[in-house]
Scaffold this motif. Structure first.
Motif, PDB file in Angstrom:
ATOM      1  N   VAL A  76       0.822  -1.219   0.000  1.00 14.18           N
ATOM      2  CA  VAL A  76       0.000   0.000   0.000  1.00 14.18           C
ATOM      3  C   VAL A  76       0.858   1.273   0.000  1.00 14.18           C
ATOM      4  CG1 VAL A  76      -1.887  -1.233   1.132  1.00 14.18           C
ATOM      5  CG2 VAL A  76      -0.291   0.117   2.525  1.00 14.18           C
ATOM      6  N   MET A  77       2.157   1.105  -0.170  1.00 17.19           N
ATOM      7  CA  MET A  77       3.065   2.268  -0.217  1.00 17.19           C
ATOM      8  C   MET A  77       3.713   2.361  -1.595  1.00 17.19           C
ATOM      9  SD  MET A  77       4.877   1.732   3.514  1.00 17.19           S
ATOM     10  CE  MET A  77       6.068   3.058   3.365  1.00 17.19           C
ATOM     11  N   GLN A  78       2.880   2.414  -2.637  1.00 15.33           N
ATOM     12  CA  GLN A  78       3.406   2.428  -4.005  1.00 15.33           C
ATOM     13  C   GLN A  78       3.023   3.693  -4.763  1.00 15.33           C
ATOM     14  OE1 GLN A  78       5.507   0.209  -5.057  1.00 15.33           O
ATOM     15  NE2 GLN A  78       5.316  -1.189  -3.319  1.00 15.33           N
ATOM     16  N   THR A  79       2.228   4.558  -4.138  1.00 15.88           N
ATOM     17  CA  THR A  79       1.771   5.759  -4.846  1.00 15.88           C
ATOM     18  C   THR A  79       2.318   7.000  -4.136  1.00 15.88           C
ATOM     19  OG1 THR A  79      -0.191   5.905  -3.447  1.00 15.88           O
ATOM     20  CG2 THR A  79      -0.398   4.623  -5.495  1.00 15.88           C
ATOM     21  N   ARG A 105      13.907   4.713   8.588  1.00 15.79           N
ATOM     22  CA  ARG A 105      14.489   4.092   7.386  1.00 15.79           C
ATOM     23  C   ARG A 105      13.441   3.360   6.565  1.00 15.79           C
ATOM     24  NH1 ARG A 105      18.858   0.527  10.324  1.00 15.79           N
ATOM     25  NH2 ARG A 105      18.656   2.174  11.874  1.00 15.79           N
ATOM     26  N   PHE A 106      13.718   3.231   5.296  1.00 13.11           N
ATOM     27  CA  PHE A 106      12.877   2.417   4.405  1.00 13.11           C
ATOM     28  C   PHE A 106      13.704   2.129   3.151  1.00 13.11           C
ATOM     29  CE2 PHE A 106      11.512   5.104   0.799  1.00 13.11           C
ATOM     30  CZ  PHE A 106      12.094   6.296   1.181  1.00 13.11           C
ATOM     31  N   ALA A 107      13.222   1.168   2.357  1.00 15.62           N
ATOM     32  CA  ALA A 107      13.974   0.752   1.170  1.00 15.62           C
ATOM     33  C   ALA A 107      13.279   1.253  -0.096  1.00 15.62           C
ATOM     34  CB  ALA A 107      14.092  -0.768   1.140  1.00 15.62           C
ATOM     35  N   PRO A 108      13.782   2.331  -0.700  1.00 14.72           N
ATOM     36  CA  PRO A 108      13.128   2.900  -1.882  1.00 14.72           C
ATOM     37  C   PRO A 108      12.892   1.874  -3.000  1.00 14.72           C
ATOM     38  CG  PRO A 108      14.896   4.338  -1.121  1.00 14.72           C
ATOM     39  CD  PRO A 108      14.974   3.089  -0.300  1.00 14.72           C
ATOM     40  N   GLU A 109      13.787   0.909  -3.127  1.00 15.72           N
ATOM     41  CA  GLU A 109      13.659  -0.074  -4.218  1.00 15.72           C
ATOM     42  C   GLU A 109      12.393  -0.922  -4.104  1.00 15.72           C
ATOM     43  OE1 GLU A 109      16.584  -3.644  -3.177  1.00 15.72           O
ATOM     44  OE2 GLU A 109      17.300  -1.776  -2.348  1.00 15.72           O
ATOM     45  N   GLN A 110      11.749  -0.907  -2.915  1.00 14.51           N
ATOM     46  CA  GLN A 110      10.530  -1.705  -2.726  1.00 14.51           C
ATOM     47  C   GLN A 110       9.262  -0.928  -3.078  1.00 14.51           C
ATOM     48  OE1 GLN A 110      11.276  -4.951   0.600  1.00 14.51           O
ATOM     49  NE2 GLN A 110      11.095  -2.945   1.565  1.00 14.51           N
TER      50      GLN A 110
END
Ligand SMILES: O=c1[nH]cnc2c1ncn2[C@@H]1O[C@H](CO)[C@@H](O)[C@H]1O
Ligand SMILES: [Zn+2]
Length: 361
Positions: A76-79, A105-110
């Motif tokens: 749900v974190m794609q937009t 932190r988070f992984a932008p590639e995901q």
């Protein structure tokens, strides 16, 4: 002296160095975003049921199974709006809990499934954090959030993510990290990324010593040159308790302590992934007693159903800590942050010490 309960803990100025953006969504936000973007894979359809599902599924005793729960939050974190909202609410929730400085932190590639670029993903998250900080400020709460960009250790994009982190330095990104399943994916797989960070005088931390032991910690320090250890709890494998009850440190444990390498300890998460069998046996107690540079962290607030205040309360209940202990761990964390020294000092002198003085006094 103020009684050390949850409401007083929430008023204490707290510092959080290890918190995953995709591990801290509000359950109701997961539901609403899933509805908006047409994701129909959620395992529950009310906020309380979803909250319970995340906590129970994460209670797996295995890091790999714990990590499977992130499929639903990442989905749900794609937009742009989804990313912005999650970051905004994260800053607001941290501020509401009395966190004054956080590195999230988070992984932008995901987050590229709907066609966003890495840069767009980072921009949206930064916008969200700035909006969350402002919203908190209008309520009289002050939090500053810095971003750590994570590369997934099983993937092969770490160099690219390190470059992204350096490109966004000065615009809200303060460092780099690798995360994901530790066994089979040693830090040395990503040497070029760490070398790139070092060449650019940039900071990074590495998830190490969580699901895997001393070799992982050794590589993170000796080969990769990490500034901090994400978890690092298994450093206790290098500490033996002699017959006389006195702890004896091996060379790696000594090195970590001598160099004041910060340990980003995450008590509840460690019990859930099986890194530690019960909170009473968490090495936090021993490591703090031996004066390692320990810090208290949430890791994933949704999966552990926790907050900074609750993690601190659990430590208070388990190890009998008082305000001065908690202040020390907070100052440890602030000293270990990736923002410039003068800014760390300012937060210690103007926010943390006066905040604790009120509670202690
Ligand atoms: O404790 C942890 N150990 C290792 N990886 C983790 C942990 N918590 C979260 N992630 C991983 O980091 C990604 C980016 O935030 C998450 O999607 C999850 O896969
Ligand atoms: Zn983590």
């Amino acid at each position: 002296m103020t009684a050390l309960d949850l409401s007083a803990l929430r008023r204490a100025p707290k510092v959080l160095l290890h918190d995953h953006l995709d591990g801290g969504l509000r359950p109701e936000t997961v539901l609403e975003l899933a509805r908006d973007c047409g994701y129909d894979g959620l395992p529950a359809d009310t906020a309380p049921a979803l909250a319970t599902w995340f906590r129970e599924a994460a209670d797996s005793g295995s890091l790999e199974r714990y990590l499977e729960t992130f499929a639903h939050t990442v989905a749900v974190m794609q937009t742009p709006t989804g990313l912005e909202r999650v970051a905004r609410e994260c800053a607001e929730d941290l501020a509401d809990d009395g966190v004054v400085y956080a590195e999230v932190r988070f992984a932008p590639e995901q987050h590229l499934e709907e066609g966003l670029t890495l840069d767009q993903v980072v921009e949206q998250v930064l916008l969200g954090f700035r909006a969350g900080e402002s919203a908190a400020e209008t309520r009289g709460q002050r939090v500053r959030v810095g971003v750590l960009l994570t590369a997934m250790r099983h993937a092969a994009r770490s160099r690219e993510i390190a470059e992204l982190a350096v490109r966004f330095r000065g615009r809200g990104v303060v460092g780099f990290d690798i995360a994901g399943a530790e066994a089979g994916n040693p830090p040395s797989r990503h040497l070029d990324a760490f070398e790139y960070m070092r060449n650019n005088n940039a900071h990074f931390t590495i998830h190490a010593g969580e699901a895997f032991g001393l070799p992982s910690i050794h590589e993170a320090i000796a080969f990769c040159g990490t500034d901090r250890l994400g978890h690092g709890v298994r450093i206790t494998d290098d500490i033996t308790i002699g017959d006389d009850g006195v702890p004896v440190l091996g060379s790696l444990a000594n090195y970590v302590r001598d160099k004041r390498i910060p340990l980003e300890l995450c008590p509840s998460s460690n019990v859930q992934t099986g890194a530690v069998d019960a909170l009473e046996n968490h090495p936090f107690g021993l490591l703090a007693r031996l004066r390692f540079r320990v810090t208290v962290n949430t890791d994933n607030r949704l999966m552990s159903d926790t907050t900074m205040s609750r993690e601190m309360l659990r430590l208070v209940e388990t190890f009998g800590y008082g305000w001065t202990d908690l202040e020390r761990y907070t100052i440890n964390a602030m000293k270990s942050a990736f923002i410039p020294f003068d800014q760390r000092l300012q937060l210690i002198d103007e926010v943390i010490k006066p905040g604790f003085a009120v509670l202690v006094g």
